[in-house]
Structure formats: C-alpha cells, structure tokens
Design a protein around this motif. Structure first.
Motif, short mmCIF file in Angstrom:
data_model
loop_
_atom_site.label_atom_id
_atom_site.label_comp_id
_atom_site.label_asym_id
_atom_site.label_seq_id
_atom_site.Cartn_x
_atom_site.Cartn_y
_atom_site.Cartn_z
N SER A 181 0.84 -1.34 -0.01
CA SER A 181 0.01 -0.17 -0.07
C SER A 181 0.85 1.10 -0.14
CB SER A 181 -0.89 0.01 1.10
OG SER A 181 -2.01 1.17 1.05
N GLY A 182 1.72 1.30 -0.93
CA GLY A 182 2.83 2.36 -0.79
C GLY A 182 3.64 2.66 0.24
N LEU A 183 3.87 1.55 1.21
CA LEU A 183 4.59 1.69 2.45
C LEU A 183 6.04 0.78 2.16
CD1 LEU A 183 2.27 2.00 5.24
CD2 LEU A 183 3.92 3.95 4.44
N SER A 184 6.99 0.97 2.66
CA SER A 184 8.26 0.04 2.45
C SER A 184 8.07 -1.43 3.25
CB SER A 184 9.52 0.83 2.45
OG SER A 184 9.59 0.85 3.94
N GLU A 185 9.12 -2.15 2.77
CA GLU A 185 9.05 -3.33 3.64
C GLU A 185 9.44 -2.85 5.16
OE1 GLU A 185 11.95 -7.38 3.71
OE2 GLU A 185 11.46 -6.48 1.94
N GLN A 186 10.43 -2.29 5.35
CA GLN A 186 10.80 -1.70 6.58
C GLN A 186 9.76 -0.93 7.35
OE1 GLN A 186 12.54 -0.98 3.70
NE2 GLN A 186 14.13 -2.32 4.00
N ASP A 187 8.77 -0.14 6.68
CA ASP A 187 7.70 0.39 7.39
C ASP A 187 6.85 -0.73 8.00
OD1 ASP A 187 8.69 2.87 6.73
OD2 ASP A 187 7.55 3.06 4.87
N VAL A 188 6.42 -1.65 7.03
CA VAL A 188 5.42 -2.75 7.40
C VAL A 188 6.11 -3.66 8.58
CG1 VAL A 188 4.49 -4.87 6.54
CG2 VAL A 188 4.65 -2.93 5.04
N ALA A 189 7.41 -3.97 8.32
CA ALA A 189 8.09 -4.75 9.67
C ALA A 189 7.85 -3.94 10.77
CB ALA A 189 9.64 -4.99 9.09
N PHE A 190 8.04 -2.46 10.64
CA PHE A 190 7.85 -1.61 12.03
C PHE A 190 6.67 -1.71 12.56
CE2 PHE A 190 6.30 2.36 13.89
CZ PHE A 190 7.17 2.54 14.80
N ALA A 191 5.44 -1.89 11.63
CA ALA A 191 3.92 -1.84 12.16
C ALA A 191 3.95 -3.19 12.86
CB ALA A 191 3.14 -1.71 10.90
N LEU A 192 4.40 -4.34 12.23
CA LEU A 192 4.34 -5.70 12.79
C LEU A 192 5.04 -5.69 14.12
CD1 LEU A 192 5.08 -7.87 9.63
CD2 LEU A 192 2.71 -7.68 10.72
N ARG A 193 6.27 -5.33 14.23
CA ARG A 193 6.77 -5.12 15.58
C ARG A 193 6.04 -4.64 16.69
NH1 ARG A 193 11.00 -3.20 13.88
NH2 ARG A 193 10.97 -0.79 14.89
N ARG A 194 5.70 -3.26 16.20
CA ARG A 194 4.79 -2.44 17.16
C ARG A 194 3.55 -3.22 17.67
NH1 ARG A 194 7.07 0.71 20.59
NH2 ARG A 194 5.80 2.60 20.34
N THR A 195 2.98 -4.02 16.89
CA THR A 195 1.71 -4.63 17.13
C THR A 195 2.13 -5.79 18.41
OG1 THR A 195 0.57 -4.04 15.10
CG2 THR A 195 -0.04 -5.81 16.42
N LYS A 196 3.14 -6.30 17.81
CA LYS A 196 3.58 -7.23 19.00
C LYS A 196 3.95 -6.73 20.22
CE LYS A 196 6.79 -11.33 19.71
NZ LYS A 196 7.73 -12.20 19.25
#
Length: 379
Positions: free
Chosen positions: A168-183
C-alpha cells in the motif's frame, strides 16, 4: 444362497483301511514331495484333515515356527490386520481433509510428562479443540493440565510476526515496524508481569497515536477511574494483586497475525490471540488452581505521515474486541476476578448468557455479540 456342501451324516461314512493319523502323516509327506500311495477310500474325517492341512499351508507366512496355529487363529489375525488397515486409511483420509481432527486431539505427552506442542496457527481453526477423555485437574506443578492450552506455545514467543513486505505504498521496513509494534502492544498489554498485577500499561499506551481522537484519554480514564463505560479490561489484562496471582511465570498463547492493505498509504495489522492465565489466590499457599482465558482481536494501522495527519512512529487503533472466560459478571473495578474450583462460581451477577467454550477459536469476534454474561464450558 450359499454354496456349502451338506455335512456328513452318521452312517454315510465309508470304511477306510488307514487311521486318521496315518492319513495325516501321508499327506504331510506328499506335501513335502515324498513318495507313497494314497488310500483308495478316504473317510469324511480324512477329507476334513486334508482341508485343514491345506488351509494351514496357505497361512504359512503368518505361522510362528515353534507353535502352529490352532483352530484357524491365523485366519482371525489376518482379518484383524485388514480391519486395522482400513481404519488407518480412513483416518489418513480424514487428516488430509481436516488435519485438526488429529492435531487437536493428540495425546498429552510421553512418560516424562512432556507434551507435544502444536504447530503455529496459520488459519482460523475449523472447530473447538478436542476434550481429553479424562480431563485432569490443574495443579501448581502442572497448571495447564486438562486444558488445550497445555500444548500451546508460551508467552511472547507465541506471538509470531509474519514476513514483512512492501504494501500500500509503504516499504518493507515500514511494514516490519508496524508488525513489531503490534507485537509490542500485545505483549505489554497481556503479558507484562507488572501490568498483570494491576500496574499501568505505559508501554502499550506508547504504541498508540495521541492524534487519534478520544482513544488515549478514554483508556487513561479507564485505568484511573474504571466503570462500565470506561473498562480497561477491553484492552488490558489485569488482576487484583490482593485477590489472585499467577502460578509461576508462564502464560499460554495461541493465535495469528496477518497483514492487509488499506487505503493508499495505510497498512492494517490484524491480530487475534487467546491468552490463558493460571492463577491461585493471593494468600492461599495450598489452594486450587484456576484458569482465566482472554481472547483479543485487534486491528492496528500504520499510516503514512506524508499522506495522513498522524504521528510518525505511532499506530492507530481501528478496532478491538475482547472476550473473557472465568471472571465475575458485572464488576467494573478494572480487574478480572477468577472463580476457583472450590468456589460456588465467580462472584458478581449470576450468568444469564449462553454456554461458551473459551478455547473455541473458530468463532469470530465482531463486537456484535450479546452483552450478557454467560457460562464457560471449561477452563
């Protein structure tokens, strides 16, 4: 109609010049390739011996050398083997269609008391986990005994983060950050020992965006002055330290986390997890063990600050649903209140809702479930 010859009747048997023992010796020699001439008029019993020896010869691969089968026993063994084979094949066919029929019902463990852990949950289950044939009561040494959670993974390690990818226009690093913060939010809200003892979940609150209207003020109010409309249990797991405490330091966890694209510049992280807490009374050295089961389904979003009015490095809460098993009804003091096996039941109002299996993760939590306090079928 069966094609079976009529039995020999008394008086029909012709005479024979050899005894049955001699007949049997002759037939064995013939089977081994020896010489000898056959009697001319075999008796009915001799014919029976012949048939029996022929049947034994056909069953030779099943025969134990030191003890020949008696009365057709090898035939029965062959039939049993065939039946078992059919049952095994049928079971394998069921496993191919629905693996949970076996994986959710495997025995508890080996002679050393260990259990076989379940593989990580990769999709919504098709039904509730099986019930042990003889459910054993939990003890302080084995607080998850008799529960499906005995085979679940433990603590933060059970919250597995999926592979990140650009979305959705966000980088792999951005998505990894979202996953990590959710955990991090899930761990801080449901596994942090201080939070479980009733302290403030500041690390969980820190994940959330202060620009999201009303959310953080409402959560902070729920922690400082809880009531029915401001209940911190909707997002945080908390026990009154004067009433109950964890047995040991293990909390069992099962669930999954998934990714999805939202609007342009938005990535959604969906997390659906069940937490099982073994508890004892705070000041009871020898009392029984209780379990409280909490299921949480939350969806957090990471929004691109270049497109949205958000705080960089924070997540928005799109939705959060919770379901509690084994806690008092209609008590809004900000704590869970488990019932123990030697109680009449959890305190608070009498349950009036439907029976629910708190381990059934095949059900969806949508927020539209009846608000009545029901009863759990097991803990």
């Amino acid at each position: 109609m069966s094609n079976v010859p009529p039995p020999d009747r008394p008086g029909d048997e012709p005479s024979s010049s050899l005894s049955d023992a001699q007949w049997e010796a002759f037939l064995r020699e013939a089977a081994e390739g020896g010489g000898g001439s056959a009697p001319k008029e075999p008796s009915a019993r001799a014919r029976m011996v012949t048939r029996r020896l022929r049947e034994e010869g056909e069953a030779t691969p099943w025969r134990a050398p030191q003890s020949p089968p008696q009365g057709g026993g090898r035939t029965r063994r062959r039939r049993v083997g065939a039946v078992v084979g059919v049952l095994v094949l049928a079971a394998l066919a069921l496993v191919a269609v629905r693996p949970s029929l076996v994986t959710d019902r495997l025995p508890g463990g080996g002679d050393d008391g260990s259990v076989t852990p379940l593989a990580a949950e990769s999709a919504r289950p098709t039904g509730a986990p099986g019930v042990p044939a003889e459910a054993e009561r939990a003890t302080r040494e084995h607080p998850f005994r008799g529960s499906p959670a005995e085979r679940w993974a433990e603590g933060a390690d059970a919250i597995e983060v999926p592979q990140a990818k650009a979305l959705s226009g966000l980088s792999e690093q951005d998505v990894a950050f979202a996953l990590r913060r959710t955990k991090e939010l899930l761990v801080a809200a449901n596994l942090d020992p201080a939070v479980l003892r009733g302290e403030r979940p500041d690390e969980a609150l820190d994940v959330l965006d202060p620009k999201q209207p009303e959310l953080l003020p409402k959560l902070r109010r729920s922690l400082s002055d809880p009531d029915e409309d401001h209940d911190p249990l909707r997002l945080f797991t908390r026990f009154d330290p004067h009433e109950a405490r964890l047995v040991g330091d293990v909390v069992k966890v099962r669930g999954r986390m998934t990714l999805a694209a939202g609007e342009p510049g938005v990535v959604k992280v969906d997390a659906d997890y069940t937490f099982v807490y073994p508890l004892v009374r705070a000041n009871d050295a020898d009392g029984p063990v209780a379990r409280t089961i909490i299921r949480r389904h939350i969806t957090l979003t990471l929004n691109d600050p270049a497109r949205w009015n958000v705080t960089e490095g924070k997540l928005l809460m799109e939705k959060y649903f919770s379901e509690y098993g084994n806690t008092a009804c209609d008590v809004y003091d900000g704590y869970l209140h488990p019932g123990f096996p030697d109680d009449d039941g959890p305190g608070g109002a009498r349950p009036t809702g439907p029976l629910t299996d708190p381990y059934d993760r095949s059900r969806t939590l949508t927020g539209s479930e009846p608000g009545d306090c029901g009863q759990v079928t097991r803990t």
